[in-house]
Design a protein around this motif. Structure first.
Motif, mmCIF file in Angstrom:
data_model
loop_
_atom_site.group_PDB
_atom_site.id
_atom_site.type_symbol
_atom_site.label_atom_id
_atom_site.label_comp_id
_atom_site.label_asym_id
_atom_site.label_seq_id
_atom_site.Cartn_x
_atom_site.Cartn_y
_atom_site.Cartn_z
ATOM 1 N N SER A 132 0.817 -1.204 0.000
ATOM 2 C CA SER A 132 0.000 0.000 0.000
ATOM 3 C C SER A 132 0.853 1.259 0.000
ATOM 4 O O SER A 132 0.480 2.275 -0.588
ATOM 5 C CB SER A 132 -0.936 0.004 1.218
ATOM 6 N N VAL A 133 2.003 1.203 0.674
ATOM 7 C CA VAL A 133 2.918 2.344 0.656
ATOM 8 C C VAL A 133 3.427 2.586 -0.765
ATOM 9 O O VAL A 133 3.489 3.729 -1.243
ATOM 10 C CB VAL A 133 4.092 2.116 1.624
ATOM 11 N N MET A 134 3.813 1.509 -1.456
ATOM 12 C CA MET A 134 4.298 1.652 -2.828
ATOM 13 C C MET A 134 3.198 2.203 -3.743
ATOM 14 O O MET A 134 3.459 3.053 -4.603
ATOM 15 C CB MET A 134 4.786 0.304 -3.350
ATOM 16 N N VAL A 135 1.973 1.726 -3.538
ATOM 17 C CA VAL A 135 0.850 2.233 -4.322
ATOM 18 C C VAL A 135 0.621 3.712 -4.023
ATOM 19 O O VAL A 135 0.359 4.513 -4.923
ATOM 20 C CB VAL A 135 -0.423 1.416 -4.021
ATOM 21 N N GLY A 136 0.748 4.080 -2.741
ATOM 22 C CA GLY A 136 0.590 5.479 -2.375
ATOM 23 C C GLY A 136 1.676 6.361 -2.958
ATOM 24 O O GLY A 136 1.410 7.476 -3.424
#
Length: 303
Positions: A132-136
């Motif tokens: 989710s961090v990478m997507v963010g």
């Protein structure tokens, strides 16, 4: 299910994979040729046969169409993570938001303020695991737009326009579909509804399919536009560090970045809207669409 006929697969291809893949190929060619001084995508001269211009054009056309189709599949795969996962992490699934809103209405609270709070809490409780961090982080070019969104929370487009109190009817209808799953906030029960409608209400599923094509195309478009933003940022930083007199920041480039990022943001919001309408159509079909009638079986007469 004897009368069920699957929908034409070519419609989704023509509206989704081919044009999206062609745009991705153009973006890739532009990035490689301009940033790293690589040659452009080869013109496939080694495949051409001298004296057979028509055949050569046909072969090159087939190869380019195939490459666009495959690139479209690849872009669609990444868009499900970069765009769809981010929207659902930040705003929630349409079924989750509708379930929360229905609970608020049943309790008689002020709808508008509470709905805004649902989205505000969802954004504040964003799942900060590594994927989710990478997507963010992939959304960094859209930071300004998300700040504006966070300040004003224009969330009406994502609120399912379903009658108040419909949850009771949905639960009763859903008991006939899946007894091991309850209609709740985190059970993803809507996936069962989608499959049930697809296999038992083909007339209703045609409308759902239209929304599926639209939100799939918008999701890929948002991914492509976001990729364009990253290309401009990367090329500008790279050229500024190594070739400051060749590539420089300019008002025109800043304006282009603003237009592309704004377009990407609105494409993402449009994806969320039609994803919501897909859910609405599935839910209403579960309640009101006539199920597919199976042909009665006849027993052969005995003599």
């Amino acid at each position: 299910m004897q009368n069920y006929r699957s929908l034409p697969f070519a419609v989704y291809d023509l509206a989704f994979y081919l044009p999206g893949g062609a745009l991705l190929l153009m973006l890739g060619q532009y990035t490689l040729a301009s940033s790293f001084s690589f040659s452009a995508i080869p013109d496939l001269e080694f495949l051409k046969i001298e004296g057979f211009d028509t055949l050569n054009s046909f072969v090159v056309g087939v190869l380019l169409l195939s490459a666009s189709y495959l690139a479209g599949h690849l872009g669609a795969f990444f868009s499900t993570y970069v765009i769809e996962r981010f929207v659902h992490n930040a705003l929630g699934f349409p079924s989750e938001i509708w379930w929360e809103a229905d609970q608020i209405d049943v309790r008689g609270r002020a709808r508008s303020d509470k709905i805004r709070r649902i989205f505000s809490d969802k954004i504040a409780d964003y799942n900060w695991c590594f994927p989710s961090v990478m997507v963010g982080l992939a959304q960094l070019p859209l930071t300004f737009h998300f700040v504006i969104f966070r300040l004003f929370l224009p969330v009406g487009f994502y609120m399912p326009a379903l009658p108040v109190g419909l949850l009771t009817d949905v639960r009763l209808a859903f008991e006939k579909v899946g007894s091991s799953i309850e209609v709740g906030r985190d059970t993803r029960w809507e996936k069962v509804v989608e499959h049930y409608v697809a296999n038992n209400c083909p007339t209703a599923y045609v409308r759902m399919y239209n929304y599926l094509v639209i939100y799939g195309a918008l999701r890929l478009l948002a991914f492509i536009l976001l990729g364009c933003c990253w290309v401009i940022l990367f090329k500008s930083i790279y050229s500024y560090l190594y070739f400051p007199f060749v590539w420089e920041w300019s008002p025109r480039r800043i304006f282009l970045l603003g237009v592309l990022s704004t377009s990407a943001f609105f494409a993402m919001m449009a994806f969320a809207k039609f994803n919501r309408r897909y859910f609405e159509e599935a839910l209403l079909a579960l309640l009101y669409a006539p199920p597919l009638e199976s042909k009665p079986t006849t027993t052969p007469a005995t003599t």
